[in-house]
Design a protein around this motif. Structure first.
Motif, PDB file in Angstrom:
ATOM      1  N   GLY A  13     -11.795 -62.444  35.070  1.00  0.00           N
ATOM      2  CA  GLY A  13     -10.968 -62.054  33.932  1.00  0.00           C
ATOM      3  C   GLY A  13     -11.700 -62.300  32.635  1.00  0.00           C
ATOM      4  O   GLY A  13     -12.935 -62.390  32.604  1.00  0.00           O
ATOM      5  N   ALA A  60      -8.114 -59.772  36.147  1.00  0.00           N
ATOM      6  CA  ALA A  60      -8.237 -58.412  36.658  1.00  0.00           C
ATOM      7  C   ALA A  60      -7.495 -58.374  37.992  1.00  0.00           C
ATOM      8  O   ALA A  60      -7.993 -58.857  39.009  1.00  0.00           O
ATOM      9  N   ALA A  85      -5.416 -55.152  33.929  1.00  0.00           N
ATOM     10  CA  ALA A  85      -5.490 -56.466  33.287  1.00  0.00           C
ATOM     11  C   ALA A  85      -4.086 -57.041  33.169  1.00  0.00           C
ATOM     12  O   ALA A  85      -3.130 -56.335  32.841  1.00  0.00           O
ATOM     13  N   ILE A 106     -14.043 -59.116  31.591  1.00  0.00           N
ATOM     14  CA  ILE A 106     -13.107 -58.758  32.658  1.00  0.00           C
ATOM     15  C   ILE A 106     -13.666 -57.672  33.578  1.00  0.00           C
ATOM     16  O   ILE A 106     -13.270 -57.567  34.740  1.00  0.00           O
ATOM     17  N   GLU A 107     -14.600 -56.859  33.078  1.00  0.00           N
ATOM     18  CA  GLU A 107     -15.198 -55.811  33.906  1.00  0.00           C
ATOM     19  C   GLU A 107     -16.562 -56.232  34.441  1.00  0.00           C
ATOM     20  O   GLU A 107     -17.380 -55.392  34.798  1.00  0.00           O
ATOM     21  N   LEU A 142     -11.874 -51.721  35.060  1.00  0.00           N
ATOM     22  CA  LEU A 142     -10.425 -51.555  35.113  1.00  0.00           C
ATOM     23  C   LEU A 142     -10.081 -50.089  35.319  1.00  0.00           C
ATOM     24  O   LEU A 142     -10.787 -49.192  34.834  1.00  0.00           O
ATOM     25  N   TYR A 145      -2.020 -53.450  29.145  1.00  0.00           N
ATOM     26  CA  TYR A 145      -2.149 -54.597  30.035  1.00  0.00           C
ATOM     27  C   TYR A 145      -0.751 -54.999  30.486  1.00  0.00           C
ATOM     28  O   TYR A 145       0.255 -54.530  29.952  1.00  0.00           O
TER      29      TYR A 145
END
Length: 220
Positions: A86, A96, A106, A148-149, A154, A160
């Motif tokens: 995350g 995530a 997210a 987060i990626e 995502l 989110y």
């Protein structure tokens, strides 16, 4: 290369440190009462956003389900909901989360409201808190997107899932640690020059800056 502080500096620091225990002890009596109020304000009722999801809350399977329901929950195998990592978004942390469909979104999650349908968090399913969609351009926070990626992108970055609500309260230890540490630092910072100035005035310590002698009047 080694540096040694003068004795007067060590002594003033020690005295300031010892005197700091007085306001700290006072704070340790006051802060637990304040924490009770804080904890009440950050406790979420079952069924509210960030609260425990019961059987009546819709269990979303994919992004279309999220978009078509005002509130919902997500069932995640074991602790899979936090296995993809995350990132920090403003002042809170987002995971995530993988939907049953395999899509990744997210979500900020109130960990206190996660339910397990078994005895082990690794073999049972995790029923995440009640959530809702919050539309926001996540790509505008570059550092967050990078975090987060890190392992996988995502599926959507235009919203989110808020599964935190007004929850996510700190532990009492974390709540009291920061103000007590700050109070102690302030007391030492203020106390040190006071103790040193007093000692210098009494002739016990050397001055950091010798006081200027007053000029005699030309009439004297």
């Amino acid at each position: 290369m080694r540096y040694h502080l003068r004795f007067d500096i060590w002594l003033c620091l020690l005295l300031s440190f010892l005197i700091s225990f007085i306001p700290v002890k006072i704070a340790e009596r006051i802060l637990p009462q304040k924490y009770e109020t804080y904890a009440q304000e950050h406790t979420v009722s079952d069924g509210d956003i960030g609260g425990i999801a019961d059987e009546s809350v819709y269990q979303a399977q994919n992004i279309d389900d999220l978009l078509s329901h005002d509130t919902f929950t997500i069932v995640s195998p074991g602790i899979q909901y936090r296995n993809r990592g995350g990132g920090f978004y403003d002042s809170y942390y987002m995971h995530a989360v993988t939907l049953p469909s395999g899509e990744i979104i997210a979500a900020c999650i109130n960990n206190e409201s996660i339910k397990q349908d078994g005895d082990s968090i690794y073999t049972s399913h995790s029923i995440l808190p009640v959530g809702k969609i919050v539309y926001e351009d996540l790509t505008s926070h570059e550092n967050f997107i990078t975090q987060i990626e890190h392992s996988e992108k995502l599926s959507r970055t235009d919203f989110y899932i808020d599964m935190l609500g007004n929850g996510g309260k700190m532990s009492q230890e974390d709540y009291t640690k920061a103000p007590i540490s700050m109070l102690q630092c302030i007391t030492i910072f203020v106390g040190f020059p006071i103790f040193h100035a007093l000692g210098s005035k009494l002739g016990i310590f050397p001055y950091f800056w010798a006081p200027k002698k007053s000029k005699q009047s030309e009439w004297e």
